[in-house]
Design a protein around this motif. Structure first.
Motif, PDB file in Angstrom:
ATOM      1  N   VAL A 152      19.517  12.439  17.684  1.00 14.58           N
ATOM      2  CA  VAL A 152      18.481  11.993  18.877  1.00 14.58           C
ATOM      3  C   VAL A 152      19.522  11.506  19.891  1.00 14.58           C
ATOM      4  O   VAL A 152      19.940  10.282  19.613  1.00 14.58           O
ATOM      5  N   LEU A 153      19.697  12.044  21.153  1.00 16.79           N
ATOM      6  CA  LEU A 153      20.371  11.441  22.103  1.00 16.79           C
ATOM      7  C   LEU A 153      19.537  10.772  23.120  1.00 16.79           C
ATOM      8  O   LEU A 153      18.764  11.590  23.792  1.00 16.79           O
ATOM      9  N   GLN A 154      19.612   9.432  23.278  1.00 11.90           N
ATOM     10  CA  GLN A 154      18.505   8.673  24.042  1.00 11.90           C
ATOM     11  C   GLN A 154      19.209   8.077  25.314  1.00 11.90           C
ATOM     12  O   GLN A 154      20.225   7.208  24.950  1.00 11.90           O
ATOM     13  N   GLY A 155      18.512   8.123  26.397  1.00  8.09           N
ATOM     14  CA  GLY A 155      19.033   7.493  27.292  1.00  8.09           C
ATOM     15  C   GLY A 155      18.144   7.226  28.460  1.00  8.09           C
ATOM     16  O   GLY A 155      17.078   8.279  28.618  1.00  8.09           O
ATOM     17  N   PRO A 156      17.812   6.187  29.284  1.00  8.05           N
ATOM     18  CA  PRO A 156      16.829   5.913  30.250  1.00  8.05           C
ATOM     19  C   PRO A 156      16.868   7.052  31.505  1.00  8.05           C
ATOM     20  O   PRO A 156      15.989   7.279  32.252  1.00  8.05           O
ATOM     21  N   GLU A 157      18.122   7.455  31.846  1.00 12.70           N
ATOM     22  CA  GLU A 157      18.129   8.354  33.000  1.00 12.70           C
ATOM     23  C   GLU A 157      18.357   9.884  32.621  1.00 12.70           C
ATOM     24  O   GLU A 157      18.748  10.144  31.702  1.00 12.70           O
ATOM     25  N   GLN A 158      17.754  10.633  33.491  1.00 16.35           N
ATOM     26  CA  GLN A 158      17.728  12.093  33.356  1.00 16.35           C
ATOM     27  C   GLN A 158      19.123  12.480  34.201  1.00 16.35           C
ATOM     28  O   GLN A 158      19.505  11.765  35.028  1.00 16.35           O
ATOM     29  N   GLY A 159      19.713  13.634  34.022  1.00 15.98           N
ATOM     30  CA  GLY A 159      20.818  13.982  34.680  1.00 15.98           C
ATOM     31  C   GLY A 159      22.044  13.271  34.604  1.00 15.98           C
ATOM     32  O   GLY A 159      22.959  13.422  34.890  1.00 15.98           O
ATOM     33  N   THR A 160      22.176  12.946  33.244  1.00 20.74           N
ATOM     34  CA  THR A 160      23.463  12.170  32.724  1.00 20.74           C
ATOM     35  C   THR A 160      24.309  13.421  31.839  1.00 20.74           C
ATOM     36  O   THR A 160      25.589  13.099  31.779  1.00 20.74           O
ATOM     37  N   GLY A 161      23.869  14.335  31.299  1.00 26.13           N
ATOM     38  CA  GLY A 161      24.617  15.471  30.883  1.00 26.13           C
ATOM     39  C   GLY A 161      24.268  14.998  29.080  1.00 26.13           C
ATOM     40  O   GLY A 161      25.035  15.853  28.451  1.00 26.13           O
TER      41      GLY A 161
ATOM     42  N   ILE B 275      18.597  19.646  13.872  1.00 20.80           N
ATOM     43  CA  ILE B 275      17.864  19.205  14.982  1.00 20.80           C
ATOM     44  C   ILE B 275      18.557  18.428  15.732  1.00 20.80           C
ATOM     45  O   ILE B 275      18.902  17.359  15.365  1.00 20.80           O
ATOM     46  N   ILE B 276      18.576  18.712  17.222  1.00 15.29           N
ATOM     47  CA  ILE B 276      19.304  17.804  18.013  1.00 15.29           C
ATOM     48  C   ILE B 276      18.110  17.756  19.018  1.00 15.29           C
ATOM     49  O   ILE B 276      17.422  18.544  19.643  1.00 15.29           O
ATOM     50  N   ALA B 277      17.965  16.492  19.513  1.00 17.41           N
ATOM     51  CA  ALA B 277      16.769  16.128  20.483  1.00 17.41           C
ATOM     52  C   ALA B 277      17.364  15.284  21.554  1.00 17.41           C
ATOM     53  O   ALA B 277      18.232  14.418  21.280  1.00 17.41           O
TER      54      ALA B 277
END
Length: 178
Positions: free
Chosen positions: A49-58, A141-143
């Motif tokens: 699970v790749l988690q980050g508060p910002e959209q648009g980081t890649g 599974i990658i989310a």
């Protein structure tokens, strides 16, 4: 001439470092990718699970690269709505499931669905108006998520490797690109 390959690898490495400045975080991502590719008949038994508060980081870019390597035919993209629906035809013919926006809409339902998909080697396929059948699976599974708690986890849960990024979009004023 391998100039193109060298530049592509440099871009990949720079993007990973932009998302995950800590080498240990990059290692988790790269090791999960490598294991999935090196073990085509096995299931990793934990989701990335790749988690980050910002959209648009890649964050999604990483999943798209893996999809390209595996061939899109072997990859299923699963929306939050489909994940919660109870129908799981998407799990057939898949080596990778990509969940683009894992959200905390119904965390308990999503967690229950993901639990079986992640940990069980054999799952029942439920397709609309079709008889249930069992399938041996080998997908990872990658989310990706922007939510802090997209899935409620107990401290002892080993089914998820959550790798956090604090990256902000490069097109934002004042952000230095690579």
């Amino acid at each position: 001439d391998n100039t193109v390959a060298v530049k592509a690898l440099a871009f990949w490495d720079a993007h990973l470092e932009y998302l995950f400045p800590e080498q240990s975080d990059r290692d988790i991502v790269l090791n999960w990718f490598a294991w999935l590719l090196q073990n085509p008949k096995l299931k990793p038994k934990f989701a990335l699970v790749l988690q980050g508060p910002e959209q648009g980081t890649g964050k999604t870019f990483l999943a798209l690269m893996l999809e390209s390597i595996l061939d899109p035919y072997n990859v299923s993209r699963v929306s939050q709505k489909v994940l919660a629906s109870g129908f799981n035809r998407y799990a057939t013919n898949a080596k990778l499931l990509i969940i683009e926006e894992l959200r905390s809409v119904d965390r308990a339902e999503v967690k229950n669905t993901l639990h079986e998909l992640i940990s069980e080697d054999r799952i029942s396929i439920n397709d609309k108006n079709e008889k249930l059948f069992d399938l041996v699976t080998c997908f990872g599974i990658i989310a990706m998520t922007n939510a802090d708690a997209a899935v409620t986890l107990e401290n002892s849960d080993r089914r998820y490797a959550i790798v956090k990024t604090e990256a902000i979009p490069k097109d934002r004023p004042g952000v230095k690109g690579y």
